[in-house]
Design a protein around this motif. Structure first.
Motif, PDB file in Angstrom:
ATOM      1  N   UNK A 148       0.969  -1.555   0.306  1.00 36.74           N
ATOM      2  CA  UNK A 148       0.398   0.315  -0.287  1.00 36.74           C
ATOM      3  C   UNK A 148       1.093   0.754   0.247  1.00 36.74           C
ATOM      4  N   UNK A 149       1.986   1.118   0.102  1.00 38.60           N
ATOM      5  CA  UNK A 149       2.934   2.679   0.395  1.00 38.60           C
ATOM      6  C   UNK A 149       4.106   2.084  -0.203  1.00 38.60           C
ATOM      7  N   UNK A 150       4.594   3.204  -0.444  1.00 35.91           N
ATOM      8  CA  UNK A 150       6.536   3.270  -1.606  1.00 35.91           C
ATOM      9  C   UNK A 150       7.644   4.014  -1.360  1.00 35.91           C
ATOM     10  N   UNK A 151       8.086   2.852  -0.239  1.00 35.44           N
ATOM     11  CA  UNK A 151       9.412   3.882   0.764  1.00 35.44           C
ATOM     12  C   UNK A 151      10.470   4.594  -0.324  1.00 35.44           C
TER      13      UNK A 151
ATOM     14  N   UNK B  40       8.087   9.166  -9.163  1.00 32.89           N
ATOM     15  CA  UNK B  40       7.041   8.420  -9.197  1.00 32.89           C
ATOM     16  C   UNK B  40       6.647   7.577 -10.726  1.00 32.89           C
ATOM     17  N   UNK B  41       7.364   8.692 -10.967  1.00 36.19           N
ATOM     18  CA  UNK B  41       7.307   8.125 -13.230  1.00 36.19           C
ATOM     19  C   UNK B  41       8.227   6.836 -12.600  1.00 36.19           C
TER      20      UNK B  41
ATOM     21  N   UNK C 194       1.209  10.513  -2.320  1.00 34.85           N
ATOM     22  CA  UNK C 194       2.278  10.146  -3.849  1.00 34.85           C
ATOM     23  C   UNK C 194       3.348   9.051  -2.744  1.00 34.85           C
ATOM     24  N   UNK C 195       2.771   8.987  -1.659  1.00 34.40           N
ATOM     25  CA  UNK C 195       3.731   8.041  -0.901  1.00 34.40           C
ATOM     26  C   UNK C 195       2.995   6.277  -0.998  1.00 34.40           C
ATOM     27  N   UNK C 196       1.694   6.397  -1.469  1.00 36.22           N
ATOM     28  CA  UNK C 196       1.069   5.665  -1.596  1.00 36.22           C
ATOM     29  C   UNK C 196       0.861   4.824  -3.141  1.00 36.22           C
TER      30      UNK C 196
END
Length: 351
Positions: free
Chosen positions: A85-88, A142-143, A280-282
């Motif tokens: 669910x999230x991006x470190x 993000x991309x 943007x973290x998710x």
């Protein structure tokens, strides 16, 4: 010779590291220049001291946080799969790069006020480069995180189109098999159920499900129109990654207006813009992302934009305010109010 996967990994990691480190260095250098001007001395001691501190900060967080986490994510794949669910990587960029950059952007404005002695002597607009660089770096990471799972060479069909095509084929196959089964093996008297249950006259024997009919979409099989109608999910990643943050970009553009940064309105604009970036973290397909978009961006932006328009006039577009209001109301209505008995009747469009 290095393989394509290794080259892709190195290029992506270098780009992410540049997006992680460059914005902080640029904003800190701008702050050092403004602070050195306040000293009114020829020796650039304070300038190089601040620049050295910024380099030391970037080096410290890189060696102590960025590199270890990157190594763990690359080596320990079983740990990476447990992250849901999230991006470190995006979290590190937001906390360690975007937050300090926004803080020192506000500090630059305060230092410039001290230089001129009055807010009326400040320039008409703040430079756009630092803020644009911070957002561009965040969008770039993000991309990269989204496109990392796709190959960079060869054609790639859209997942949505493939899902629709597969689902349609499965439905057609299921219906065809049922029709053929009924035609080949009709019900025999021996296999028929001898028990017949009588139904009331008013009983409903078939449930009519309303069919939603929308406008017909064209399809092109040849010619220049087929070339123009091609869709690739990798190109759409770039498109939607920039469109997703257009509202935040517009809000930060308002922060550069003289009537905003010369007053105390600069703080709520930067604070709520940073809060909107927390989405943007998710992960892109997180079920909570829609509600977080309302709570972290649209709803706060309604109050900020409405307050700016009331106090300072139409320095922020009316269209942005209408967008935030309509998105918030439509989300609440279609997700919650339609569950109530008054709004629960399903109505299909006659067209």
């Amino acid at each position: 010779m290095a393989s394509g996967k290794l080259i892709k990994l190195i290029v992506f990691e270098l780009l992410e590291f540049a997006a992680f480190s460059v914005p902080t260095l640029v904003v800190m250098e701008q702050f050092a220049t403004a602070y050195q001007t306040t000293r009114n001395v020829s020796e650039p001691t304070h300038y190089w001291l601040i620049v050295s501190c910024s380099i030391a900060y970037v080096a410290s967080v890189t060696l102590l946080i960025w590199v270890p986490i990157k190594v763990i994510l690359y080596k320990k794949r079983h740990l990476y799969k447990k992250i849901t669910g999230w991006r470190p990587v995006l979290m590190m960029c937001v906390v360690l790069t975007t937050l300090p950059s926004f803080s020192f952007s506000i500090a630059v404005t305060e230092v410039q006020k001290n230089i001129n002695g009055s807010a009326d002597l400040l320039p008409d607009a703040l430079p756009d480069l630092p803020v644009s660089l911070v957002l561009l770096s965040l969008i770039l990471v993000d991309i990269i995180e989204k496109i990392r799972i796709y190959p960079l060479r060869g054609s790639e069909e859209s997942n949505e189109d493939g899902h629709i095509h597969t689902t349609s084929l499965q439905q057609i196959k299921t219906v065809t098999e049922q029709v053929r089964q009924n035609e080949v093996s009709p019900a025999s008297p021996q296999r028929a159920n001898p028990i017949q249950v009588s139904r009331p006259l008013g009983a409903v024997t078939q449930r009519h499900v309303p069919v939603l009919v929308g406008p017909q979409e064209p399809s092109f099989d040849s010619g220049i129109l087929r070339t123009m109608s091609r869709r690739d999910v990798r190109a759409e990643v770039f498109l939607w990654s920039f469109l997703l943050w257009s509202d935040t970009v517009e809000m930060l553009r308002v922060a550069g207006h003289s009537a905003v940064y010369k007053s105390g309105w600069l703080y709520p604009v930067y604070i709520f813009s940073f809060i909107s970036l927390l989405r943007i973290i998710f992960t892109p397909k997180n079920p909570l992302l829609n509600s977080l978009g309302i709570l972290l961006q649209d709803l706060p932006f309604v109050f900020v934009r409405l307050s700016l328009i009331i106090v300072l006039g139409t320095i922020t577009p009316i269209l942005g305010l209408c967008k935030n209001i309509l998105v918030t109301l439509s989300y609440v209505y279609f997700n919650y109010l339609t569950k109530l008995r008054v709004f629960s009747t399903f109505e299909a469009s006659p067209f």
